[in-house]
Motif scaffolding. Sequence first.
Motif, PDB file in Angstrom:
ATOM      1  N   MET A   1      14.999  23.913 -26.054  1.00 20.01           N
ATOM      2  CA  MET A   1      15.168  23.366 -24.869  1.00 20.01           C
ATOM      3  C   MET A   1      16.288  22.863 -24.149  1.00 20.01           C
ATOM      4  O   MET A   1      17.031  21.701 -24.496  1.00 20.01           O
ATOM      5  CB  MET A   1      14.032  22.110 -25.137  1.00 20.01           C
ATOM      6  CG  MET A   1      13.671  21.534 -23.993  1.00 20.01           C
ATOM      7  SD  MET A   1      12.371  20.276 -24.140  1.00 20.01           S
ATOM      8  CE  MET A   1      10.636  20.967 -23.357  1.00 20.01           C
ATOM      9  N   SER A   2      16.961  22.318 -22.205  1.00 20.98           N
ATOM     10  CA  SER A   2      17.234  22.086 -22.753  1.00 20.98           C
ATOM     11  C   SER A   2      17.118  20.053 -22.186  1.00 20.98           C
ATOM     12  O   SER A   2      16.123  20.279 -22.282  1.00 20.98           O
ATOM     13  CB  SER A   2      17.975  22.630 -20.965  1.00 20.98           C
ATOM     14  OG  SER A   2      18.059  23.626 -20.778  1.00 20.98           O
ATOM     15  N   THR A   3      17.984  19.564 -22.834  1.00 21.32           N
ATOM     16  CA  THR A   3      17.853  18.249 -22.099  1.00 21.32           C
ATOM     17  C   THR A   3      18.906  17.207 -21.461  1.00 21.32           C
ATOM     18  O   THR A   3      19.813  17.870 -20.719  1.00 21.32           O
ATOM     19  CB  THR A   3      17.869  17.219 -23.654  1.00 21.32           C
ATOM     20  OG1 THR A   3      19.352  17.649 -24.455  1.00 21.32           O
ATOM     21  CG2 THR A   3      16.806  18.112 -24.718  1.00 21.32           C
ATOM     22  N   THR A   4      18.572  16.088 -21.120  1.00 22.19           N
ATOM     23  CA  THR A   4      19.232  15.512 -20.371  1.00 22.19           C
ATOM     24  C   THR A   4      19.286  13.685 -20.504  1.00 22.19           C
ATOM     25  O   THR A   4      17.908  13.603 -21.036  1.00 22.19           O
ATOM     26  CB  THR A   4      19.151  15.432 -18.944  1.00 22.19           C
ATOM     27  OG1 THR A   4      19.954  14.511 -17.924  1.00 22.19           O
ATOM     28  CG2 THR A   4      17.643  15.173 -18.299  1.00 22.19           C
ATOM     29  N   ARG A   5      20.295  13.450 -20.615  1.00 22.45           N
ATOM     30  CA  ARG A   5      20.254  11.437 -21.017  1.00 22.45           C
ATOM     31  C   ARG A   5      21.456  10.814 -20.580  1.00 22.45           C
ATOM     32  O   ARG A   5      22.316  11.634 -19.937  1.00 22.45           O
ATOM     33  CB  ARG A   5      20.170  11.497 -22.748  1.00 22.45           C
ATOM     34  CG  ARG A   5      21.576  12.228 -23.397  1.00 22.45           C
ATOM     35  CD  ARG A   5      20.630  12.313 -24.132  1.00 22.45           C
ATOM     36  NE  ARG A   5      22.600  13.004 -25.227  1.00 22.45           N
ATOM     37  CZ  ARG A   5      23.445  11.929 -25.965  1.00 22.45           C
ATOM     38  NH1 ARG A   5      22.781  10.537 -26.187  1.00 22.45           N
ATOM     39  NH2 ARG A   5      24.134  11.889 -26.743  1.00 22.45           N
ATOM     40  N   ILE A   6      21.066   9.679 -20.483  1.00 22.76           N
ATOM     41  CA  ILE A   6      22.278   8.830 -19.885  1.00 22.76           C
ATOM     42  C   ILE A   6      23.222   9.211 -21.157  1.00 22.76           C
ATOM     43  O   ILE A   6      22.336   8.099 -21.885  1.00 22.76           O
ATOM     44  CB  ILE A   6      21.751   7.597 -19.556  1.00 22.76           C
ATOM     45  CG1 ILE A   6      21.148   8.063 -18.161  1.00 22.76           C
ATOM     46  CG2 ILE A   6      22.732   6.694 -19.023  1.00 22.76           C
ATOM     47  CD1 ILE A   6      20.241   5.906 -17.991  1.00 22.76           C
ATOM     48  N   LEU A   7      23.996   9.599 -21.380  1.00 24.25           N
ATOM     49  CA  LEU A   7      25.021   8.942 -22.698  1.00 24.25           C
ATOM     50  C   LEU A   7      25.935   7.710 -22.720  1.00 24.25           C
ATOM     51  O   LEU A   7      25.908   7.204 -23.241  1.00 24.25           O
ATOM     52  CB  LEU A   7      25.688   9.937 -21.803  1.00 24.25           C
ATOM     53  CG  LEU A   7      26.861  10.599 -23.118  1.00 24.25           C
ATOM     54  CD1 LEU A   7      26.603  10.794 -24.749  1.00 24.25           C
ATOM     55  CD2 LEU A   7      28.196  11.686 -22.884  1.00 24.25           C
ATOM     56  N   ASP A   8      26.172   6.994 -21.709  1.00 24.69           N
ATOM     57  CA  ASP A   8      26.914   5.995 -21.302  1.00 24.69           C
ATOM     58  C   ASP A   8      26.737   5.236 -20.280  1.00 24.69           C
ATOM     59  O   ASP A   8      27.468   6.029 -18.628  1.00 24.69           O
ATOM     60  CB  ASP A   8      28.688   6.012 -21.294  1.00 24.69           C
ATOM     61  CG  ASP A   8      29.309   4.991 -21.349  1.00 24.69           C
ATOM     62  OD1 ASP A   8      28.910   4.113 -21.004  1.00 24.69           O
ATOM     63  OD2 ASP A   8      30.806   5.145 -22.255  1.00 24.69           O
ATOM     64  N   LYS A   9      26.058   3.395 -20.173  1.00 25.47           N
ATOM     65  CA  LYS A   9      25.713   3.300 -19.749  1.00 25.47           C
ATOM     66  C   LYS A   9      27.107   3.452 -18.288  1.00 25.47           C
ATOM     67  O   LYS A   9      27.212   2.830 -17.497  1.00 25.47           O
ATOM     68  CB  LYS A   9      24.910   2.250 -19.238  1.00 25.47           C
ATOM     69  CG  LYS A   9      23.197   3.029 -19.554  1.00 25.47           C
ATOM     70  CD  LYS A   9      22.222   1.973 -19.464  1.00 25.47           C
ATOM     71  CE  LYS A   9      21.331   2.283 -19.413  1.00 25.47           C
ATOM     72  NZ  LYS A   9      19.844   1.538 -19.057  1.00 25.47           N
ATOM     73  N   THR A  10      27.995   2.306 -19.290  1.00 28.05           N
ATOM     74  CA  THR A  10      29.074   1.197 -18.939  1.00 28.05           C
ATOM     75  C   THR A  10      29.755   2.566 -17.901  1.00 28.05           C
ATOM     76  O   THR A  10      30.403   1.649 -16.772  1.00 28.05           O
ATOM     77  CB  THR A  10      30.248   1.179 -19.823  1.00 28.05           C
ATOM     78  OG1 THR A  10      29.639   0.560 -21.164  1.00 28.05           O
ATOM     79  CG2 THR A  10      31.015   0.486 -19.662  1.00 28.05           C
ATOM     80  N   ASP A  11      30.258   3.608 -18.818  1.00 29.91           N
ATOM     81  CA  ASP A  11      31.031   4.203 -17.430  1.00 29.91           C
ATOM     82  C   ASP A  11      30.029   5.219 -17.188  1.00 29.91           C
ATOM     83  O   ASP A  11      30.509   6.062 -16.226  1.00 29.91           O
ATOM     84  CB  ASP A  11      32.089   5.161 -18.589  1.00 29.91           C
ATOM     85  CG  ASP A  11      32.515   4.519 -19.296  1.00 29.91           C
ATOM     86  OD1 ASP A  11      33.615   3.892 -18.664  1.00 29.91           O
ATOM     87  OD2 ASP A  11      33.132   4.594 -20.114  1.00 29.91           O
ATOM     88  N   ARG A  12      29.224   5.140 -16.800  1.00 31.71           N
ATOM     89  CA  ARG A  12      28.242   6.054 -15.723  1.00 31.71           C
ATOM     90  C   ARG A  12      27.679   7.316 -15.913  1.00 31.71           C
ATOM     91  O   ARG A  12      28.090   8.431 -15.100  1.00 31.71           O
ATOM     92  CB  ARG A  12      28.355   6.005 -13.772  1.00 31.71           C
ATOM     93  CG  ARG A  12      28.208   3.901 -14.221  1.00 31.71           C
ATOM     94  CD  ARG A  12      28.404   3.475 -12.485  1.00 31.71           C
ATOM     95  NE  ARG A  12      27.647   2.573 -12.017  1.00 31.71           N
ATOM     96  CZ  ARG A  12      28.020   1.891 -10.812  1.00 31.71           C
ATOM     97  NH1 ARG A  12      28.938   2.570 -10.616  1.00 31.71           N
ATOM     98  NH2 ARG A  12      27.675   0.464 -10.286  1.00 31.71           N
ATOM     99  N   VAL A  13      27.708   8.173 -16.879  1.00 29.69           N
ATOM    100  CA  VAL A  13      27.633   9.405 -17.190  1.00 29.69           C
ATOM    101  C   VAL A  13      26.434  10.288 -17.657  1.00 29.69           C
ATOM    102  O   VAL A  13      25.832   8.888 -18.604  1.00 29.69           O
ATOM    103  CB  VAL A  13      29.058   9.403 -18.880  1.00 29.69           C
ATOM    104  CG1 VAL A  13      28.909  10.995 -18.941  1.00 29.69           C
ATOM    105  CG2 VAL A  13      30.314   9.069 -18.441  1.00 29.69           C
ATOM    106  N   ILE A  14      26.383  10.641 -17.401  1.00 34.69           N
ATOM    107  CA  ILE A  14      24.586  12.189 -17.849  1.00 34.69           C
ATOM    108  C   ILE A  14      25.341  13.030 -18.120  1.00 34.69           C
ATOM    109  O   ILE A  14      26.205  13.210 -18.151  1.00 34.69           O
ATOM    110  CB  ILE A  14      23.953  12.170 -16.152  1.00 34.69           C
ATOM    111  CG1 ILE A  14      23.795  10.496 -15.451  1.00 34.69           C
ATOM    112  CG2 ILE A  14      22.916  12.603 -16.763  1.00 34.69           C
ATOM    113  CD1 ILE A  14      23.106  10.638 -14.143  1.00 34.69           C
ATOM    114  N   GLU A  15      24.657  13.228 -19.386  1.00 30.93           N
ATOM    115  CA  GLU A  15      24.408  14.221 -20.096  1.00 30.93           C
ATOM    116  C   GLU A  15      23.662  14.814 -19.801  1.00 30.93           C
ATOM    117  O   GLU A  15      22.925  15.164 -19.967  1.00 30.93           O
ATOM    118  CB  GLU A  15      25.160  14.116 -21.574  1.00 30.93           C
ATOM    119  CG  GLU A  15      25.351  15.282 -22.261  1.00 30.93           C
ATOM    120  CD  GLU A  15      24.665  15.673 -23.774  1.00 30.93           C
ATOM    121  OE1 GLU A  15      25.572  15.710 -24.462  1.00 30.93           O
ATOM    122  OE2 GLU A  15      23.814  14.797 -24.340  1.00 30.93           O
ATOM    123  N   ILE A  16      23.865  16.417 -19.762  1.00 35.41           N
ATOM    124  CA  ILE A  16      22.772  17.485 -19.135  1.00 35.41           C
ATOM    125  C   ILE A  16      23.431  18.440 -20.428  1.00 35.41           C
ATOM    126  O   ILE A  16      24.480  18.893 -20.347  1.00 35.41           O
ATOM    127  CB  ILE A  16      22.862  18.106 -18.584  1.00 35.41           C
ATOM    128  CG1 ILE A  16      22.451  17.612 -16.804  1.00 35.41           C
ATOM    129  CG2 ILE A  16      22.306  19.592 -18.067  1.00 35.41           C
ATOM    130  CD1 ILE A  16      22.501  17.690 -15.560  1.00 35.41           C
TER     131      ILE A  16
END
Length: 122
Positions: free
Chosen positions: A1-16
């Motif tokens: 299943m494809s997923t997404t999450r906030i990877l790094d709040k400080t650097d504002r990186v979302i991972e998909i």
Amino acid sequence: MSTTRILDKTDRVIEIVWEQKASPDDFDRITGEVKRFSKELGGRFNVLVDMRSVKAFLPESQAKLVEHQKDLLSFGMQRAAVVVQGAIAKMQLNRSSKQSENAVESHWDSYEEALAFLKANK
């Protein structure tokens, strides 16, 4: 299943992380989650897209990819670093980027290099 999450709040990186059989419903679900994450990150973010397992998106998902990219730009995406290895997937990404007028996407062979790029270029 494809997923997404906030990877790094400080650097504002979302991972998909896209899976090979990502369906149009997966694109809708991920897009909705990114919209929520964007608000959490103040409306500005970068995206690390992991497509290492994708050789090519399903034909019915290709149109959704264009819509997804347009939506992410409207949510505040600053840059997207896409880890992609399949030649067909790269061609699909290039075509969808043109159709969605997404000029902030770059392609990478290495997950680590893609993440370093996003963190170094804030």
